[in-house]
Every structure is written in structure tokens, then in C-alpha cells.
Design a protein around this motif. Structure first.
Motif, PDB file in Angstrom:
ATOM      1  N   ASN A  12     -10.508  -3.215  24.386  1.00 52.18           N
ATOM      2  CA  ASN A  12      -9.903  -3.651  23.126  1.00 52.18           C
ATOM      3  C   ASN A  12     -10.557  -4.902  22.544  1.00 52.18           C
ATOM      4  O   ASN A  12      -9.932  -5.958  22.420  1.00 52.18           O
ATOM      5  CB  ASN A  12      -8.404  -3.907  23.316  1.00 52.18           C
ATOM      6  CG  ASN A  12      -7.645  -2.667  23.707  1.00 52.18           C
ATOM      7  OD1 ASN A  12      -7.967  -1.578  23.239  1.00 52.18           O
ATOM      8  ND2 ASN A  12      -6.647  -2.831  24.565  1.00 52.18           N
TER       9      ASN A  12
ATOM     10  N   SER B 183     -12.799  -1.168  16.059  1.00 51.41           N
ATOM     11  CA  SER B 183     -12.056   0.055  16.371  1.00 51.41           C
ATOM     12  C   SER B 183     -12.917   1.122  17.016  1.00 51.41           C
ATOM     13  O   SER B 183     -12.404   2.129  17.503  1.00 51.41           O
ATOM     14  CB  SER B 183     -11.426   0.620  15.090  1.00 51.41           C
ATOM     15  OG  SER B 183     -12.428   0.933  14.138  1.00 51.41           O
ATOM     16  N   GLY B 184     -14.241   0.944  17.001  1.00 54.03           N
ATOM     17  CA  GLY B 184     -15.129   1.936  17.588  1.00 54.03           C
ATOM     18  C   GLY B 184     -16.555   1.643  17.186  1.00 54.03           C
ATOM     19  O   GLY B 184     -16.893   0.545  16.739  1.00 54.03           O
TER      20      GLY B 184
ATOM     21  N   SER C  63     -12.287  11.857  13.405  1.00 51.84           N
ATOM     22  CA  SER C  63     -13.547  11.564  14.079  1.00 51.84           C
ATOM     23  C   SER C  63     -14.656  11.249  13.086  1.00 51.84           C
ATOM     24  O   SER C  63     -15.671  10.680  13.453  1.00 51.84           O
ATOM     25  CB  SER C  63     -13.965  12.752  14.955  1.00 51.84           C
ATOM     26  OG  SER C  63     -13.006  12.956  15.970  1.00 51.84           O
TER      27      SER C  63
ATOM     28  N   GLY D 198      -3.290   3.586  19.041  1.00 56.12           N
ATOM     29  CA  GLY D 198      -4.086   2.846  18.079  1.00 56.12           C
ATOM     30  C   GLY D 198      -3.295   2.375  16.879  1.00 56.12           C
ATOM     31  O   GLY D 198      -3.868   2.024  15.846  1.00 56.12           O
TER      32      GLY D 198
ATOM     33  N   THR E 191      -6.744   9.089  13.140  1.00 54.49           N
ATOM     34  CA  THR E 191      -7.594   9.464  14.279  1.00 54.49           C
ATOM     35  C   THR E 191      -8.640  10.507  13.891  1.00 54.49           C
ATOM     36  O   THR E 191      -8.930  11.409  14.645  1.00 54.49           O
ATOM     37  CB  THR E 191      -6.760   9.981  15.470  1.00 54.49           C
ATOM     38  OG1 THR E 191      -6.081  11.174  15.099  1.00 54.49           O
ATOM     39  CG2 THR E 191      -5.779   8.946  15.928  1.00 54.49           C
TER      40      THR E 191
ATOM     41  N   LYS F 286     -16.992   6.912  17.209  1.00 52.01           N
ATOM     42  CA  LYS F 286     -17.136   7.074  18.651  1.00 52.01           C
ATOM     43  C   LYS F 286     -16.324   6.004  19.372  1.00 52.01           C
ATOM     44  O   LYS F 286     -16.305   4.840  18.961  1.00 52.01           O
ATOM     45  CB  LYS F 286     -18.606   6.946  19.068  1.00 52.01           C
ATOM     46  CG  LYS F 286     -19.514   8.043  18.531  1.00 52.01           C
ATOM     47  CD  LYS F 286     -19.258   9.378  19.205  1.00 52.01           C
ATOM     48  CE  LYS F 286     -20.276  10.415  18.784  1.00 52.01           C
ATOM     49  NZ  LYS F 286     -20.044  11.726  19.438  1.00 52.01           N
ATOM     50  N   SER F 287     -15.655   6.403  20.451  1.00 53.43           N
ATOM     51  CA  SER F 287     -14.881   5.457  21.242  1.00 53.43           C
ATOM     52  C   SER F 287     -15.817   4.561  22.051  1.00 53.43           C
ATOM     53  O   SER F 287     -16.899   4.979  22.472  1.00 53.43           O
ATOM     54  CB  SER F 287     -13.927   6.199  22.177  1.00 53.43           C
ATOM     55  OG  SER F 287     -13.328   5.317  23.091  1.00 53.43           O
TER      56      SER F 287
END
Length: 677
Positions: A651, A656-657, A545, A521, A543, A643-644
Motif C-alpha cells: 500500500n 493505486s497500481g 483493468s 480498494g 476495478t 496492473k497490481s
């Protein structure tokens, strides 16, 4: 007593002692008369010896015992530190690290260290000359980066060969014949490593011949026949390598090193026999005293358990946000007070959990001084490595992955960034080059910069190579700015190296570096000033959460922007926006910044057009660059769970999420760096 229950403790403590020994040896090399440093190294070696003997790792115990004997003579003023002694101790430390890594990978930690022990014994008995001679013959010649490149090549399905070339005794121009051999190899594949080095081969600083690690899709017999066509060559041995052989070579196995000199069939048969024998001989293990694990204020926790804890905390945070919303709607004092207390407690819990996952980046940086020292010595360069910000913290998952890209960038800086001593003196510089390794936080990211004071990147040479390799056309090249030219170094397979190097070449493998960093990322960029140096900048996300964000509404959609990326919010008149070369721009606080309409950029549906003469903006920043995002409504600041998006969305641009809001809605999290870029 079963020692397996103590294995993880042994591994962690062994790695700590090995790192301490390595760091102290580097310091001792600068101050060889400092007996206090010798005492520290001695204590680490003594502790490691006891631990290893208790666990049944006899090779580690034997080697540390011999190193301990040498250090004991030094600390008692019976022996003075010298270059041969330093080389033996450094080589010993490397061998110990290889054995510990073998244990980590499920092995027995066994390694043939007889030659090294003989070298240490020679030092103890005063024969430092023979010790130096034996220490100069390593058991394997692959370093960490070269091993990584070769292993990835094998896993990708490509073939690797170890090629030994021997010249006839009556060969007069060995350097010229070597040049012809390398010409054949360059047309057939890629050379990763030469022994001796390319510089030594060019100067005929070798006896009978040389060897190379070589990547090629040609058959071994075809390569052998082509090389044998060069006159005055006595023999050529082309030996294919598999993963097991490569791992044994990297671990320093004398048997593997000997096997590559044998015909492939014989080598494979021998390897099979050794493997079969090893399968029937389990490692010896001795019982560990019950009182061995000392009382400690710290515990070691599996990273997977921290992941589970983080996921549970994320769910708790989502429920907390929902309760806060319900409390505002119901207007009951007792509910509001309870929710406020829950918010404070969960906030403290959140901070603790996040800190548990953070690791100082010096766990990666502390192996680089030794690496720089060894490379600079092999290249006859003088280089100071200046490390700043080693206390910067980064998520453990990123720490585990960032080491290899940094190794590659540092090796490039040493090999082709910093000039030779003569070149530096001729350019009016100090003969000692400087490489600065810096880490620092900036917003929600960590930046790692590698800057050298070398010769810089040759812009014209990069462009010529890019055009020749069809990376860009001549027309495109004429329009590229300097930064865009330097980015061409990250193109797949791009290289501007004039000659084969056993260490690195400017641009070789930088596509691998970029791929790795982007998989985390992050982003990597490069800038350069001719004659002054080059700087690589790596940007990595923390990174985390859970992040603090500003919730906004654009049209009918809600979005979240990390607070770390926001400079300020503002309301301006629409008439202040000017169109410059087709782009909306705003004169803001003395500078002109772009205006971004996300409803147009991201195709967000808007039901109606606002009639107001003013508009609301969020000014975002990336370093010294800024931009203004037009929003319809500021919902407010809130801590959100990142959250992913998973594998379903590949992508998406500037996202980004996602996060789940208190009312159950999903809001996308904007990647502001992509918007500015």
C-alpha cells in the motif's frame, strides 16, 4: 441421465425464482387484494417445485407444493391474505433459500420442514390460529449478519457458546435476575444474540428463561458457575459451538437446534452419528428430460474465464500501444492505416469485455427490503427503505464482497439510527422513518450512501467513549473536528451502545466494515446532524483493468492519472501561488485550492530547476474538493492497463497500481483521492 450437468442451471434459476417470490411477497403485503401478484408468486413456486422434483431435491419440492396449495386458494378467492399467512410464506421462502444455499455449498438440500408444512396445511384447512403459533417457532434464530460475525469469530480462534438460562418457578423478579446475568456476561465477553430480544427480557415478556449466543475466552464450567451464583436460577447450560454446528443452526437444522440444549458430549456424539449416517445415504436424483434446458439468448459463463479473457485483452492493448508508437516513428501510410483499424477493433472488443464483467448493483440491493421489513417489525418501528440507483453497474468481484458491509450499516440505521415511533412523534417527526440507499457513479468510482432521518450521532458520547477506551487522549479530543470524531466509530472494538442489542449498536463492528471496504480498494466515511440523521458513504473503485489516463512527466519519472479524476489542465504564473499557514495555495476560479508538488511529496529526483515563470497544473477533484498537481510535461491521453503492485509493495502512498507503456517503461498510476485527502 446425470443431473449434475444441470446443477448450475438449477441453482441460478432457483435463486432467481426465490428472489422474485420474496419481492412479490413484499409487494403483496402492501396490496393484499392484488390477485395478479399472487399469480406471479404461484407461477414461481410452481416452476421451482417442478425443477426441484426433477433434480431429486424432495424437501424443496414438498415445501413449494404446500406453499402452492395456499396460493392456489388465494388466487381462486377461497382464502384471504392475513398476517399469519404472510409469516408462513415468508418463513417458507427463507427455508427454501437455506436449502438452495446448502446445495450451493455441496449439500443435499435437505431440511426438516415438517413444522412449516403443518403450518401451511393448517392454513389450507382454515386453522390460521395454529398456523400462526407454529410459524412463530423458527427452526433457527441466527440471521445472516449474526452468523457471519460468529463464523469469523470461530475462524479467528475464539470460542462461542450457546447459553440457556432457566429460572425457578417461584422466581418473582425475572427481569432483575436477567440483568444480573447480563452483567456477568458483559464482564466476561460479548453477547451477539439473545432469544427473546433484550427489550422483551427487560419487560419480562418470557416464560421460563432465555438463551444467548456468547463470545468469551472463559471456560464453559467457569461461566456456568458464575451464572449459577445468581439466586433463583434453576439451571444453566453452557454449550460450546464449532463451525459445523453453527452452519447447521444457520441452515435451520432442527437437530442442531435441539443439540444445543443437550450436554456437550451428548451433542457431539449425536452430531457424529448424523454425519456418519449422512455419508452413507447419497441424495436421490431423478433423470432430467433431455428437452428441459430451454433455448435462450443468454449463456452463463464462469467468472474465471472472463478473468483470462481480460488478461489476454490487457496484453493485446500493451502491444497495440507499442505498434502505435512504432507507426509514428516509421511514417509508413499502410502501417499507420492498419494500426488505426486495429485500434478501432480492439477498442470495441475492450468495451464488450468490460461490460461482460459489470453487474447491476440491484443483485445486492434486492435482498434489503425484506431485511428492513423484518427488523423494523421486530423493533415495532415503521421504516420506508427508498432505493435509488439500483441499475448502477459494478465489477462482479466487488458485487460479491460488498453485501455484508452494507447489511451491517443498514442494520445500524434501523436499530439505532431511526428512533422509536414515540420518540419521533415527540421530536415533531413523522412516525415513519426513512432510510435512503443510493448508488451512483462518480468518475472512476461508485458511491453507495446509506442515509437515515433519525437522531444522528451523539458527538460528546463518542468522544467520552473514545477517551475512556484510550482511543484518543483528552488533549487530542479537544482538537478534533466533527468529521474526525465520527471517524472514531471505525476504531477497533469501538462501541457506544448503552445496552445489549440482538440486532446492532451504533459503532459495533464498524471496524470490520471499514476493513472489508478497504480490502476492496474503497473508503467509508460518515457524517451526521444531531436530530436530523446520519449518512454513511462508501466509495468503491470500478476495478476496471483498463482505464483512460493522462500520462505526465515529473522530473525523470512518468506517471498516469485517471481521466475520471481530472477536472482540467492549466498553465499559471508561479507568482500566483501563495503560502497560507505553511501550505502552498492557489486562488483558482473563485476558490482557494492546495497546490501539490509531487517531486517533494513523493521524493522524485529532479535534475534541474526550470527557469520559466509559469508552471503547468492538473486540477484533480474528489466530490466538491479540488487540488492542483504541478507537472513538468503533459505526455498525452492514453488507455492503460492497470496492473497490481503485488505483495512486494504494501500500500504505497498515493499509488493505486502501475502500467506498462508502449516503450516498455513502467509508469505508476496515481491515486488522486489520497492526494486530496
Amino acid at each position: 441421465m446425470d443431473t449434475n450437468q444441470y446443477l448450475s442451471v438449477f441453482i441460478d434459476e432457483a435463486r432467481e425464482h426465490l428472489q422474485a417470490m420474496n419481492d412479490q411477497l413484499l409487494q403483496l403485503e402492501q396490496s393484499p387484494e392484488d390477485i395478479e401478484i399472487v399469480q406471479i408468486i404461484f407461477r414461481s413456486a410452481h416452476t421451482l417445485k417442478g425443477m426441484s422434483a426433477t433434480m431429486g431435491f424432495e424437501d424443496i419440492a414438498s415445501l413449494t407444493h404446500e406453499m402452492e396449495n395456499v396460493l392456489d386458494l388465494v388466487r381462486n378467492d377461497k382464502l384471504s391474505m392475513s398476517e399469519p399467512i404472510f409469516e408462513c410464506l415468508f418463513t417458507g421462502n427463507d427455508a427454501l433459500e437455506s436449502m438452495v444455499n446448502d446445495i450451493i455449498n455441496g449439500g443435499t438440500g435437505s431440511l426438516d420442514v415438517s413444522e412449516l408444512i403443518a403450518s401451511l396445511n393448517a392454513i389450507v384447512h382454515g386453522d390460521t390460529a395454529s398456523a400462526k403459533q407454529e410459524a412463530a417457532a423458527p427452526s433457527a434464530d441466527l440471521d445472516e449478519f449474526q452468523y457471519s460475525v460468529l463464523l469469523q469469530t470461530l475462524q479467528a480462534g475464539n470460542q462461542i457458546y450457546h447459553i440457556d438460562v432457566a429460572f425457578r418457578d417461584d422466581c418473582v423478579l425475572k427481569a432483575a435476575r436477567s440483568f444480573m446475568v447480563f452483567g456477568i456476561l458483559e464482564n466476561s465477553g460479548e453477547v451477539v444474540k439473545t432469544t427473546p430480544s433484550v427489550e422483551e427480557i427487560e419487560q419480562e415478556m418470557f416464560d421460563k428463561g432465555f438463551s444467548v449466543y456468547f463470545i468469551s475466552d472463559k471456560e464453559a464450567s467457569a461461566l456456568q458457575n458464575e451464572i449459577m451464583n445468581v439466586s433463583e436460577i434453576e439451571s444453566v447450560n453452557v454449550h460450546p459451538l464449532d463451525e459445523e454446528m453453527l452452519q447447521r443452526l444457520h441452515a435451520g437444522s432442527q437437530e442442531a437446534a435441539a443439540a444445543i440444549a443437550e450436554p456437550p458430549a451428548a451433542a457431539e456424539a449425536k452430531a457424529a452419528a448424523v454425519k456418519s449416517q449422512a455419508a452413507g445415504q447419497p441424495a436421490k436424483a431423478k433423470p432430467k428430460p433431455a428437452g428441459a434446458p430451454a433455448a435462450s439468448r443468454t449463456i452463463r459463463v464462469d467468472i474465471e474465464r472472463l478473468d483470462v479473457l481480460m488478461n489476454l485483452l490487457s496484453e493485446l492493448l500493451i502491444d497495440r500501444v507499442r505498434l502505435e508508437q512504432l507507426a509514428r516513428e516509421i511514417h509508413r501510410n499502410d502501417l499507420t492505416e492498419t494500426v488505426e483499424h486495429m485500434t478501432r477493433v480492439s477498442g470495441d472488443l475492450q468495451n464488450i469485455v468490460l461490460k461482460l464483467r459489470m453487474v447491476q448493483i440491484d443483485t445486492v440491493f434486492n435482498r434489503f427490503p425484506r431485511m428492513i421489513r423484518d427488523i423494523a417489525k421486530s423493533l415495532d418501528k415503521k421504516i420506508d427503505l427508498v432505493i435509488t440507483g439500483a441499475e448502477t453497474e459494478l465489477d462482479r468481484t466487488v458485487i460479491d464482497e460488498i453485501g455484508d458491509p452494507l447489511v451491517h450499516l443498514l442494520r445500524n440505521a434501523v436499530d439505532h439510527g431511526v428512533e422509536s415511533r414515540n420518540e419521533r412523534l415527540a421530536a415533531g417527526k413523522s412516525e415513519v422513518g426513512t432510510i435512503q440507499l443510493t448508488a451512483f457513479h462518480s468518475g472512476n468510482h461508485v458511491f453507495i450512501e446509506i442515509q437515515d432521518d433519525g437522531q444522528g450521532i451523539n458527538r460528546d458520547k463518542v468522544l467520552q467513549t473514545a477517551i475512556r477506551k484510550n482511543v484518543v487522549t483528552q488533549e487530542q479530543a479537544d482538537k478534533l473536528a466533527d468529521e474526525e470524531v465520527y471517524q472514531l466509530l471505525f476504531a477497533s472494538g469501538f462501541s457506544t451502545a448503552d445496552q445489549i442489542s440482538d440486532i446492532s449498536g451504533r459503532g459495533v463492528g464498524l471496524d470490520v466494515v471499514r476493513t472489508k471496504i478497504e480490502s476492496l480498494g474503497g473508503q467509508v466515511s460518515v457524517s451526521s446532524n444531531p436530530g436530523q440523521g446520519t449518512k454513511f458513504s462508501v466509495q468503491l473503485p470500478l476495478t476496471l483493468s483498463i482505464i483512460a489516463a493522462m500520462l505526465i512527466r515529473i522530473g525523470e519519472e512518468k506517471y498516469a492519472i485517471p481521466l475520471s479524476s481530472i477536472a482540467e489542465t492549466a498553465i499559471v504564473e508561479k507568482s500566483e501561488v501563495r503560502v497560507v499557514h505553511g501550505n502552498p495555495m492557489l486562488n483558482y476560479r473563485g476558490s482557494v485550492i492546495p497546490v501539490i508538488y509531487l517531486d517533494q511529496l513523493l521524493d522524485i529526483p529532479v535534475k534541474s530547476v526550470a527557469l520559466s515563470s509559469s508552471m503547468q497544473l492538473i486540477v484533480i477533484q474528489k466530490g466538491d474538493k479540488q487540488a492542483a498537481i504541478v507537472v513538468d510535461e503533459f505526455i498525452g491521453q492514453q488507455e492503460i492497463v492497470l496492473k497490481s503492485l503485488g505483495q512486494y509493495l504494501n500500500n504505497p502512498f498515493a499509488v493505486s497500481g502501475a502500467t506498462i507503456l508502449g516503450d516498455g517503461q513502467v509508469a505508476l498510476i496515481l491515486e488522486t483521492n489520497a492526494l486530496i485527502k
